[in-house]
Design a protein around this motif. Structure first.
Motif, PDB file in Angstrom:
ATOM      1  N   ASN A 120       0.923  -1.207  -0.066  1.00  0.00           N
ATOM      2  CA  ASN A 120      -0.028  -0.063   0.033  1.00  0.00           C
ATOM      3  C   ASN A 120       0.767   1.293   0.031  1.00  0.00           C
ATOM      4  O   ASN A 120       0.325   2.019  -0.483  1.00  0.00           O
ATOM      5  CB  ASN A 120      -0.963   0.055   1.315  1.00  0.00           C
ATOM      6  CG  ASN A 120      -2.003  -1.133   1.126  1.00  0.00           C
ATOM      7  OD1 ASN A 120      -2.080  -1.693  -0.064  1.00  0.00           O
ATOM      8  ND2 ASN A 120      -2.793  -1.431   2.208  1.00  0.00           N
ATOM      9  N   TYR A 176      -2.021  -9.487  -5.843  1.00  0.00           N
ATOM     10  CA  TYR A 176      -3.493  -9.885  -6.424  1.00  0.00           C
ATOM     11  C   TYR A 176      -3.588 -11.343  -6.084  1.00  0.00           C
ATOM     12  O   TYR A 176      -4.735 -11.890  -5.553  1.00  0.00           O
ATOM     13  CB  TYR A 176      -3.748  -9.276  -7.634  1.00  0.00           C
ATOM     14  CG  TYR A 176      -4.960  -9.740  -7.866  1.00  0.00           C
ATOM     15  CD1 TYR A 176      -6.199  -9.176  -7.261  1.00  0.00           C
ATOM     16  CD2 TYR A 176      -5.393 -10.811  -8.880  1.00  0.00           C
ATOM     17  CE1 TYR A 176      -7.214  -9.591  -7.718  1.00  0.00           C
ATOM     18  CE2 TYR A 176      -6.728 -11.115  -9.102  1.00  0.00           C
ATOM     19  CZ  TYR A 176      -7.859 -10.592  -8.407  1.00  0.00           C
ATOM     20  OH  TYR A 176      -8.888 -10.987  -8.550  1.00  0.00           O
ATOM     21  N   SER A 179      -3.735 -11.959  -2.258  1.00  0.00           N
ATOM     22  CA  SER A 179      -4.929 -10.965  -1.478  1.00  0.00           C
ATOM     23  C   SER A 179      -6.308 -10.945  -2.188  1.00  0.00           C
ATOM     24  O   SER A 179      -7.083 -10.538  -1.423  1.00  0.00           O
ATOM     25  CB  SER A 179      -4.357  -9.731  -1.164  1.00  0.00           C
ATOM     26  OG  SER A 179      -4.161  -8.787  -2.435  1.00  0.00           O
ATOM     27  N   ASP A 181      -7.105  -8.460  -3.446  1.00  0.00           N
ATOM     28  CA  ASP A 181      -7.187  -7.148  -3.678  1.00  0.00           C
ATOM     29  C   ASP A 181      -7.480  -6.480  -4.854  1.00  0.00           C
ATOM     30  O   ASP A 181      -6.274  -6.312  -5.688  1.00  0.00           O
ATOM     31  CB  ASP A 181      -6.346  -6.268  -2.676  1.00  0.00           C
ATOM     32  CG  ASP A 181      -6.675  -4.952  -2.301  1.00  0.00           C
ATOM     33  OD1 ASP A 181      -7.351  -4.185  -3.382  1.00  0.00           O
ATOM     34  OD2 ASP A 181      -6.196  -4.403  -1.390  1.00  0.00           O
ATOM     35  N   ARG A 183      -7.495  -3.590  -6.109  1.00  0.00           N
ATOM     36  CA  ARG A 183      -6.531  -2.385  -6.359  1.00  0.00           C
ATOM     37  C   ARG A 183      -5.204  -3.098  -6.859  1.00  0.00           C
ATOM     38  O   ARG A 183      -4.662  -2.240  -7.919  1.00  0.00           O
ATOM     39  CB  ARG A 183      -6.339  -1.514  -5.081  1.00  0.00           C
ATOM     40  CG  ARG A 183      -7.598  -0.963  -4.394  1.00  0.00           C
ATOM     41  CD  ARG A 183      -7.178  -0.220  -3.290  1.00  0.00           C
ATOM     42  NE  ARG A 183      -6.666  -1.385  -2.225  1.00  0.00           N
ATOM     43  CZ  ARG A 183      -5.718  -1.065  -1.216  1.00  0.00           C
ATOM     44  NH1 ARG A 183      -5.163   0.428  -1.291  1.00  0.00           N
ATOM     45  NH2 ARG A 183      -5.078  -1.904  -0.752  1.00  0.00           N
TER      46      ARG A 183
END
Length: 312
Positions: A120, A176, A179, A181, A183
């Motif tokens: 992040n 990805y 997770s 995720d 984003r």
């Protein structure tokens, strides 16, 4: 190589090399534990299921985690030096696989949290609006403020070092995978499009050492960037559909065809035993310029296996 050939002589050599590499499991001098220990012992365990390899992988994750800086939410790549206070390089995304895998394998859940926090912070600070990446971000270790955005191996602080773009592409695709995720998937697709649609990407799809290098097209290529990007694109295609999926596969295939041709693939008995020629380690430092590099061969072999397993 053993996985793709079943050759017992190759397996014996791999096991010999593991014994040489094992002491690095407690290394804390920089961030490269993922490259050193997961690419070796992680694959060894995946392929052989030898339980003796698992504690080594777990110990390596613990060593890597010592470089995590909680106040800044990053893993510090290099130690403080005359140039940087708390440097984080885009290459660091590749080490997160070690941490996430160990958490999923019953290890400390903090390793997964570290991987996510680092991803992040990298997402927030390491990229430009066009999805290109800076090589180095220098952080204030106490609060996470960005002190400077720079390069070490690229053409300039504001350029797009080719292998760095590959590390980012591979790293966010891998994150990805773990997770889910979205984003990270969106970001990986953005990086892929930056690379593949860049006007300075040559027709054979093997990048120059920097997308903004002076003297293009009369400058060095980086076969290691091509191999790395091809492997990442083949995984990214697994998570996309339709024309986007085809676009990634087609470009990866073109890269593999180029790398397998006479220009880049060495003849038997030449090139010091390496498969690929024409990689560039750090041209501004006059280090490893137009030479074979071990990670070029590694990701080339991985990409070939992925293509055969997934798309043939």
């Amino acid at each position: 190589m053993y996985e793709q050939t079943g050759d017992s002589i190759i397996r014996k050599e791999a096991e010999r090399a593991l014994n040489v590499i094992e002491p690095n499991k407690t290394y804390t001098g920089n961030h490269d534990l993922g490259f050193m220990m997961y690419c070796s012992f992680g694959n060894a365990y995946r392929i052989t299921k030898n339980l003796a390899y698992k504690p080594i992988i777990h110990e390596a994750a613990a060593a890597l985690a010592t470089r995590y800086r909680p106040s800044a939410k990053i893993i510090q790549s290099w130690n403080t030096n005359q140039y940087f206070k708390c440097p984080v390089i885009i290459d660091n995304m590749m080490n997160l696989e070690l941490l996430y895998w160990v958490s999923n394998d019953g290890g400390d859940k903090k390793f997964r949290d570290i991987a996510i926090n680092h991803s992040n912070s990298t997402l927030k600070n390491q990229f430009r609006k066009d999805y290109s990446s800076y090589h180095v971000i220098d952080y204030n270790v106490n609060n996470g403020d960005v002190l400077r955005k720079a390069t070490w191996q690229g053409a300039s602080n504001c350029s797009s070092w080719s292998r760095g773009q590959g590390w980012g592409l591979y790293g966010f695709t891998m994150m990805y995978r773990f997770s889910r995720d979205k984003r990270y998937l969106k970001h990986a697709c953005g990086i892929a499009d930056f690379i593949l649609k860049h006007p300075n990407l040559p027709a054979d799809k093997i990048p120059f050492w920097d997308f903004d290098a002076p003297q293009i097209p009369h400058t060095k290529r980086d076969a290691s960037a091509g191999a790395l990007i091809a492997s990442a694109l083949l995984e990214l295609a697994q998570y996309t559909k339709g024309s986007q999926k085809d676009f990634y596969i087609d470009n990866a295939k073109q890269m593999l065809v180029s790398l397998s041709g006479e220009r880049y693939k060495a003849k038997v008995g030449e090139n010091g035993g390496f498969l690929l020629k024409h990689s560039t380690g750090a041209l501004p430092l006059n280090s490893e310029v137009d030479v074979p590099l071990i990670y070029a061969d590694y990701y080339f072999l991985e990409a070939l296996k992925r293509y055969k397993d997934w798309y043939l």
